[in-house]
Design a protein around this motif. Sequence first.
Motif, PDB file in Angstrom:
ATOM      1  N   LEU A  20       0.821  -1.209   0.000  1.00 24.75           N
ATOM      2  CA  LEU A  20       0.000   0.000   0.000  1.00 24.75           C
ATOM      3  C   LEU A  20       0.856   1.260   0.000  1.00 24.75           C
ATOM      4  O   LEU A  20       0.525   2.251  -0.637  1.00 24.75           O
ATOM      5  CB  LEU A  20      -0.927  -0.004   1.227  1.00 24.75           C
ATOM      6  CG  LEU A  20      -2.079  -1.016   1.199  1.00 24.75           C
ATOM      7  CD1 LEU A  20      -2.827  -0.996   2.523  1.00 24.75           C
ATOM      8  CD2 LEU A  20      -3.031  -0.731   0.045  1.00 24.75           C
ATOM      9  N   MET A  21       1.980   1.192   0.754  1.00 26.33           N
ATOM     10  CA  MET A  21       2.849   2.369   0.843  1.00 26.33           C
ATOM     11  C   MET A  21       3.534   2.665  -0.476  1.00 26.33           C
ATOM     12  O   MET A  21       3.872   3.805  -0.760  1.00 26.33           O
ATOM     13  CB  MET A  21       3.903   2.153   1.931  1.00 26.33           C
ATOM     14  CG  MET A  21       3.366   2.296   3.343  1.00 26.33           C
ATOM     15  SD  MET A  21       2.650   3.920   3.642  1.00 26.33           S
ATOM     16  CE  MET A  21       4.109   4.936   3.482  1.00 26.33           C
ATOM     17  N   ILE A  24       1.216   4.886  -2.597  1.00 26.72           N
ATOM     18  CA  ILE A  24       1.055   6.157  -1.870  1.00 26.72           C
ATOM     19  C   ILE A  24       2.329   6.982  -1.961  1.00 26.72           C
ATOM     20  O   ILE A  24       2.301   8.199  -2.185  1.00 26.72           O
ATOM     21  CB  ILE A  24       0.684   5.880  -0.401  1.00 26.72           C
ATOM     22  CG1 ILE A  24      -0.712   5.257  -0.318  1.00 26.72           C
ATOM     23  CG2 ILE A  24       0.736   7.173   0.418  1.00 26.72           C
ATOM     24  CD1 ILE A  24      -1.108   4.826   1.080  1.00 26.72           C
ATOM     25  N   VAL A  27       2.617   8.538  -5.404  1.00 23.09           N
ATOM     26  CA  VAL A  27       1.682   9.661  -5.558  1.00 23.09           C
ATOM     27  C   VAL A  27       2.219  10.901  -4.846  1.00 23.09           C
ATOM     28  O   VAL A  27       2.207  12.015  -5.387  1.00 23.09           O
ATOM     29  CB  VAL A  27       0.291   9.280  -5.023  1.00 23.09           C
ATOM     30  CG1 VAL A  27      -0.601  10.519  -4.957  1.00 23.09           C
ATOM     31  CG2 VAL A  27      -0.351   8.219  -5.904  1.00 23.09           C
ATOM     32  N   ILE A  28       2.711  10.684  -3.602  1.00 21.62           N
ATOM     33  CA  ILE A  28       3.256  11.819  -2.844  1.00 21.62           C
ATOM     34  C   ILE A  28       4.472  12.405  -3.549  1.00 21.62           C
ATOM     35  O   ILE A  28       4.636  13.630  -3.660  1.00 21.62           O
ATOM     36  CB  ILE A  28       3.621  11.379  -1.412  1.00 21.62           C
ATOM     37  CG1 ILE A  28       2.357  11.024  -0.641  1.00 21.62           C
ATOM     38  CG2 ILE A  28       4.389  12.487  -0.689  1.00 21.62           C
ATOM     39  CD1 ILE A  28       2.624  10.454   0.746  1.00 21.62           C
TER      40      ILE A  28
END
Length: 343
Positions: A20-21, A24, A27-28
């Motif tokens: 999941l990270m 994310i 995206v960040i």
Amino acid sequence: MDMLQRLWLKMWDRLTGLKLMGPIGVVIGLYLLVSLVLGIWWSQEPDPFEVQPVFIQTTEGVEKPVIGSATVSTLIAITDTLLQKPGGYLSNDRTPPGVWLDNIPNWEFGVLVQARDMSRAMRKDFSRSQSQSTEDVDLKEAEPLLHFDNNSWLIPSSEGEYKKSLKFLRAYEARLIDPQQQDAQFYARADNLRGWLADVSTRLGSLSQRLSASVGQKRVNTDLAGEESARQSTNNAAELEVKTGWFEIDDVFYEARGTAWALIHLLQAVEVDFADALEKKNALISLRQIVRELEATQGTVWSPMIMNGNEFGLLANHSLVMASYISRANAAIIDLRTLLEQG
């Protein structure tokens, strides 16, 4: 068996978390990269524009130039630039990259102050024949809207109020160039021009002092100089230590850049509208020299940051260089005001 089950569940949770990270983090990272590129683009100061084409465009179809149209159209143009430049109006941004930027918001404030001063001068002087005459219906609405809080991001926003002000300024401009609308006037008199120049001189004098204080100075207190009977509310020391804070140095520098940028255009417009009054006082050359001094403040800043070296040190002091140009322009404005008064 229970222990192996618990161990497996822990490992599964960690693997799931890493999966999941990954997205994310991507995206960040992309968001920060896009914000960085936008921040660099938005940090570019708008280029100067030619006053003459703006003035001609607004008076297209009019037989002869209308007194005041150059000043009004220029005021509209510099205010519109605040709202339409890359990134729009940034002073009230609360999200990246606008929230990270401070140079352009200070530049915007310098421009905004000059737009406010000109709108006030137009409302109380330029559009009125005498002190007992009625103020213009559009200017009395436009001027307070430009004085709205420059840092408001909720309803009403700063941009929204400034856009409303532009509508009233454009309405005044349309009435001004319409020969059938005789209630809209612009009086290009030397006394009106002196009043506005007094405001300009006050602004430049303050900026010059703040810029010069970048290195810290001991100054003799001259608050009551020149009048024996003068008094003040609270006594100050005979000598004052004046220093602009380290975090404020670049803020003052870019505020001065914005102020000078706006004044260059407004003074060029004033040269058009007040040509007769300036020629009568033989003051055209003086006004053009003021513009020349202010244009020198718009040179490219090659350093990645505003330097604050000592007066005669190894490193440059950009604030002192800017203060030099601002002070000379201010001194020329004081001379111009005297010339307009005495002739």
